[in-house]
Design an enzyme around this catalytic site. Structure first.
Site, PDB file in Angstrom:
ATOM      1  N   ALA A  49      37.279  51.687  62.736  1.00 42.51           N
ATOM      2  CA  ALA A  49      39.061  52.077  63.655  1.00 42.51           C
ATOM      3  C   ALA A  49      39.264  52.066  62.151  1.00 42.51           C
ATOM      4  O   ALA A  49      38.183  51.238  61.240  1.00 42.51           O
ATOM      5  CB  ALA A  49      39.441  50.853  64.809  1.00 42.51           C
TER       6      ALA A  49
ATOM      7  N   SER B  38      42.072  43.354  68.717  1.00 40.19           N
ATOM      8  CA  SER B  38      42.956  42.389  68.586  1.00 40.19           C
ATOM      9  C   SER B  38      43.835  41.787  68.771  1.00 40.19           C
ATOM     10  O   SER B  38      44.701  42.221  69.557  1.00 40.19           O
ATOM     11  CB  SER B  38      44.142  43.339  67.370  1.00 40.19           C
ATOM     12  OG  SER B  38      44.751  42.307  66.135  1.00 40.19           O
TER      13      SER B  38
ATOM     14  N   TYR C 164      48.746  50.414  65.136  1.00 39.60           N
ATOM     15  CA  TYR C 164      47.707  49.289  64.657  1.00 39.60           C
ATOM     16  C   TYR C 164      47.918  48.838  66.131  1.00 39.60           C
ATOM     17  O   TYR C 164      46.711  48.949  67.157  1.00 39.60           O
ATOM     18  CB  TYR C 164      47.330  48.854  63.588  1.00 39.60           C
ATOM     19  CG  TYR C 164      46.456  47.902  63.641  1.00 39.60           C
ATOM     20  CD1 TYR C 164      45.324  48.545  63.715  1.00 39.60           C
ATOM     21  CD2 TYR C 164      45.913  46.602  64.106  1.00 39.60           C
ATOM     22  CE1 TYR C 164      43.893  47.789  63.787  1.00 39.60           C
ATOM     23  CE2 TYR C 164      45.205  46.328  64.314  1.00 39.60           C
ATOM     24  CZ  TYR C 164      43.865  46.162  64.344  1.00 39.60           C
ATOM     25  OH  TYR C 164      42.465  45.554  64.079  1.00 39.60           O
TER      26      TYR C 164
ATOM     27  N   LYS D 217      45.362  49.472  69.572  1.00 46.43           N
ATOM     28  CA  LYS D 217      44.313  48.684  70.049  1.00 46.43           C
ATOM     29  C   LYS D 217      44.261  48.762  71.771  1.00 46.43           C
ATOM     30  O   LYS D 217      43.172  48.549  72.646  1.00 46.43           O
ATOM     31  CB  LYS D 217      44.224  47.777  69.478  1.00 46.43           C
ATOM     32  CG  LYS D 217      43.301  47.261  67.771  1.00 46.43           C
ATOM     33  CD  LYS D 217      41.732  48.210  67.751  1.00 46.43           C
ATOM     34  CE  LYS D 217      41.633  47.981  66.990  1.00 46.43           C
ATOM     35  NZ  LYS D 217      40.086  48.317  66.549  1.00 46.43           N
TER      36      LYS D 217
ATOM     37  N   ASN E 231      42.424  35.900  62.734  1.00 46.44           N
ATOM     38  CA  ASN E 231      42.153  35.937  61.524  1.00 46.44           C
ATOM     39  C   ASN E 231      41.217  35.975  60.795  1.00 46.44           C
ATOM     40  O   ASN E 231      40.428  35.300  60.549  1.00 46.44           O
ATOM     41  CB  ASN E 231      43.508  35.607  60.555  1.00 46.44           C
ATOM     42  CG  ASN E 231      44.682  35.875  60.567  1.00 46.44           C
ATOM     43  OD1 ASN E 231      45.282  35.975  62.168  1.00 46.44           O
ATOM     44  ND2 ASN E 231      45.136  36.422  59.908  1.00 46.44           N
TER      45      ASN E 231
ATOM     46  N   ILE F 198      53.101  35.363  48.150  1.00 45.00           N
ATOM     47  CA  ILE F 198      53.636  33.922  49.269  1.00 45.00           C
ATOM     48  C   ILE F 198      54.346  34.642  50.014  1.00 45.00           C
ATOM     49  O   ILE F 198      55.777  35.188  49.574  1.00 45.00           O
ATOM     50  CB  ILE F 198      53.483  32.913  49.222  1.00 45.00           C
ATOM     51  CG1 ILE F 198      52.175  31.608  48.895  1.00 45.00           C
ATOM     52  CG2 ILE F 198      54.468  32.627  51.099  1.00 45.00           C
ATOM     53  CD1 ILE F 198      52.593  30.806  48.677  1.00 45.00           C
TER      54      ILE F 198
HETATM   55  N1  UFG Z   1      49.914  36.653  52.992  1.00 46.44           N
HETATM   56  C1  UFG Z   1      50.332  36.556  52.125  1.00 46.44           C
HETATM   57  N2  UFG Z   1      50.261  37.373  51.096  1.00 46.44           N
HETATM   58  C2  UFG Z   1      49.662  37.962  50.921  1.00 46.44           C
HETATM   59  C3  UFG Z   1      48.779  38.304  52.440  1.00 46.44           C
HETATM   60  C4  UFG Z   1      48.797  37.655  53.631  1.00 46.44           C
HETATM   61  O1  UFG Z   1      51.687  35.805  51.801  1.00 46.44           O
HETATM   62  O2  UFG Z   1      48.666  38.920  49.831  1.00 46.44           O
HETATM   63  C5  UFG Z   1      50.039  36.319  54.387  1.00 46.44           C
HETATM   64  C6  UFG Z   1      50.830  37.356  55.938  1.00 46.44           C
HETATM   65  O3  UFG Z   1      52.371  37.249  55.259  1.00 46.44           O
HETATM   66  C7  UFG Z   1      50.449  35.880  57.065  1.00 46.44           C
HETATM   67  C8  UFG Z   1      49.071  35.179  57.015  1.00 46.44           C
HETATM   68  O4  UFG Z   1      48.992  35.547  54.986  1.00 46.44           O
HETATM   69  O5  UFG Z   1      51.445  35.121  57.377  1.00 46.44           O
HETATM   70  C9  UFG Z   1      48.369  36.426  57.013  1.00 46.44           C
HETATM   71  O6  UFG Z   1      48.454  37.986  56.563  1.00 46.44           O
HETATM   72  P1  UFG Z   1      47.094  39.120  56.784  1.00 46.44           P
HETATM   73  O7  UFG Z   1      47.286  40.092  56.189  1.00 46.44           O
HETATM   74  O8  UFG Z   1      45.682  38.412  56.095  1.00 46.44           O
HETATM   75  O9  UFG Z   1      46.091  38.953  58.224  1.00 46.44           O
HETATM   76  P2  UFG Z   1      47.478  39.353  59.016  1.00 46.44           P
HETATM   77  O10 UFG Z   1      48.358  37.905  60.515  1.00 46.44           O
HETATM   78  O11 UFG Z   1      48.765  40.019  58.352  1.00 46.44           O
HETATM   79  O12 UFG Z   1      46.699  40.425  60.122  1.00 46.44           O
HETATM   80  C10 UFG Z   1      45.658  40.452  60.796  1.00 46.44           C
HETATM   81  C11 UFG Z   1      44.942  41.350  60.456  1.00 46.44           C
HETATM   82  C12 UFG Z   1      45.104  42.084  61.667  1.00 46.44           C
HETATM   83  C13 UFG Z   1      45.189  41.617  62.541  1.00 46.44           C
HETATM   84  C14 UFG Z   1      46.401  41.042  62.552  1.00 46.44           C
HETATM   85  C15 UFG Z   1      45.640  39.722  64.262  1.00 46.44           C
HETATM   86  O13 UFG Z   1      44.849  42.089  59.316  1.00 46.44           O
HETATM   87  O14 UFG Z   1      44.271  43.655  61.417  1.00 46.44           O
HETATM   88  O15 UFG Z   1      45.905  39.373  62.043  1.00 46.44           O
HETATM   89  O16 UFG Z   1      46.873  38.790  64.272  1.00 46.44           O
HETATM   90  F1  UFG Z   1      46.020  42.482  63.716  1.00 46.44           F
END
Ligand code: UFG
Length: 346
Positions: A83, A125, A152, A156, A182, A226
Site C-alpha cells: 500500500a 490503520s 489514506y 483503508k 504508530n 515538532i
Molecule cells: N511529528 C513531529 N515531527 C516530525 C514528524 C512527526 O512533530 O518530524 C509528530 C506529528 O505531528 C505527530 C507525531 O509526531 O504528532 C507522529 O507523527 P507520525 O508522522 O510519525 O505519525 P502519524 O501519527 O501522523 O501517522 C501514523 C502513520 C500513518 C497512520 C497513523 C495512524 O504514519 O500511516 O499513524 O494513527 F495512519
C-alpha cells in the site's frame, strides 16, 4: 497446519518484519510479491539468509500474473501489506491512493475468492478513526466511530468494508483486519550483547517521528521539527501509541492460526500507551546519547491530537502479548538500524 502464504509488500518495512517471523518461527511456504516501489532487494536478500522463499517482482495491477501465482502456488492465505502510506501525499494525490490501496485490494479480493483462497490478513490503520473529539480514558476500541480525515485513511476504510462485504457472502473466505497504531523500531536481533537489526525502515522519504529522530541522532539530517507545542496535552505536544514493528509482526503470525478456529474480525494493534512527541524525542536522545537540534514549528495539517488504542480485544481473543512495549527499545532499534544499514539517500 502448513499454509501457502502470499505476502504482498513483503519487501517493505512492516511486511519484511512479518516475513522474518514467518521464516524463523513457522514452516509455512512463503511467496512474496512486491513492486519494489518502497521495498528493496537488499531486504529480500537478507531475509533469504534465514530460509529460502520465492520472491516475484510484480505490481498488483498485473492481475493475470497475480492469478497465476495464486493458482501455481496453491495459495490459501494472503497477507496484504502492499500500500501507499504517506498521509500528506494522499491528500495531494488521492487518486493514486484509491487506486493503489483500494482498487488493488478489490482486485486482489476478487481473484482470491475466485481461486478459493481461504484467509486474508489485511493491514489497515488507526487512520480510519480520523480525528476523535475526545478519546475514551482507556483508549480507542474497535467499535469507536470510524471517520477518516484523509484519503489514506479513507482508502483503508473502503478496503475494510469491501473485505467484510465479500466475506459475508463467501462462507469459505475469512479475514483478520489489523488497525495499526504508530509503528516504529526495527528487527530485535542481538549479536552478543549488541542490538543489530538486520532489517528496518529503509524508505528514503519516510516522514514518521521516530524515523526522523533516528536520522537526526545518526547525523544524516541536522535538525527536526515538532509540529506544534500548543496542544491541550500535558506538555503541549501530540500523543501517539508507538508500537514496535516486531510485536505487530507477531500479531500477523497469530492471525493465521486464529482464523483456523475463529470467525473473521477486526483488531487494533497498539500498546494502549500514549507518549508525547517531546517524550519520543527525549527517549531517542537518551538511548543514543546524541543531541540534535529540534525546532518548534507550526501544527501539521490534519494531525489528530491524541491517538491511543484500547488493545483489550487482541489480547483477550488472540492471546497477543507484546514483548517490546518499551519506547526506549523502539528508539534504540530504530537508531541502530539507521546507523548500520539504512539507505543513505536522505
Ligand atoms: N511529528 C513531529 N515531527 C516530525 C514528524 C512527526 O512533530 O518530524 C509528530 C506529528 O505531528 C505527530 C507525531 O509526531 O504528532 C507522529 O507523527 P507520525 O508522522 O510519525 O505519525 P502519524 O501519527 O501522523 O501517522 C501514523 C502513520 C500513518 C497512520 C497513523 C495512524 O504514519 O500511516 O499513524 O494513527 F495512519
Amino acid at each position: 497446519m502448513k499454509n501457502n502464504i502470499l505476502v504482498t509488500g513483503g519487501a517493505g518495512y512492516i511486511g519484511s518484519h512479518a516475513v522474518k517471523q514467518l521464516l524463523e518461527t513457522t514452516k509455512h511456504n512463503i511467496i512474496i510479491v512486491d513492486n519494489l516501489s518502497t521495498g528493496n532487494l537488499k531486504t529480500i536478500k537478507t531475509l533469504k539468509l534465514i530460509r529460502d522463499f520465492k520472491f516475484i517482482k510484480l505490481d498488483l495491477k498485473e492481475l493475470d500474473k497475480v492469478k497465476s501465482i495464486l493458482k501455481d502456488n496453491n495459495i490459501d492465505t494472503i497477507m496484504h501489506f502492499a500500500a501507499k502510506i504517506i498521509v500528506p501525499e494522499s491528500i495531494k494525490n488521492p487518486i493514486d491512493y484509491y487506486i493503489n490501496n483500494t482498487v488493488n485490494t478489490i482486485n486482489l479480493i476478487k481473484i482470491a475468492v475466485d481461486m478459493k483462497v481461504k484467509k486474508i490478513i489485511f493491514s489497515s490503520s488507526a487512520a480510519v478513526y480520523g480525528e476523535p473529539d475526545k478519546i475514551p480514558e482507556d483508549g480507542i476500541d474497535e467499535n469507536f466511530q470510524t471517520n477518516p480525515i484523509n484519503p489514506y485513511g479513507m482508502s483503508k476504510l473502503m478496503s475494510e468494508n469491501i473485505i467484510k462485504d465479500v466475506a459475508t457472502v463467501n462462507d469459505d473466505f475469512k479475514y483478520v483486519i489489523f488497525r495499526y497504531f504508530n509503528v516504529a523500531g526495527a528487527d530485535i536481533n542481538y549479536v552478543g550483547n549488541n542490538l543489530t537489526p538486520r532489517i528496518g525502515q529503509s524508505f528514503p522519504n519516510a516522514t514518521n517521528l521516530i524515523k526522523i529522530a533516528s536520522l537526526c541522532a545518526t547525523k544524516k539530517i541536522e535538525k527536526m521539527d515538532i509540529f506544534g507545542d500548543d496542544y491541550d496535552t500535558f506538555d503541549g505536544t501530540q500523543i501517539r501509541d508507538y508500537i514496535h514493528v516486531d510485536d505487530l509482526a507477531d500479531a500477523h503470525i497469530k492471525a493465521i492460526d486464529y482464523l483456523n478456529n475463529n470467525s473473521s474480525d477486526i483488531f487494533n494493534v497498539g500498546y494502549s500507551n500514549g507518549f508525547s512527541v517531546k517524550e519520543a524525542i527525549s527517549s531517542m536522545k537518551k538511548v543514543t546519547k546524541e543531541d540534535f537540534k529540534v525546532n518548534i514549528s507550526s501544527r501539521r495539517a490534519g494531525d489528530p491530537v491524541n491517538v491511543v488504542s484500547n488493545n483489550t480485544k487482541i489480547k483477550n481473543k488472540m492471546g497477543w502479548t507484546p514483548k517490546y512495549n518499551d519506547l526506549d527499545l523502539i528508539c534504540k532499534s530504530s537508531y541502530e538500524w539507521e546507523k548500520r544499514y539504512a539507505s543513505k539517500t536522505i
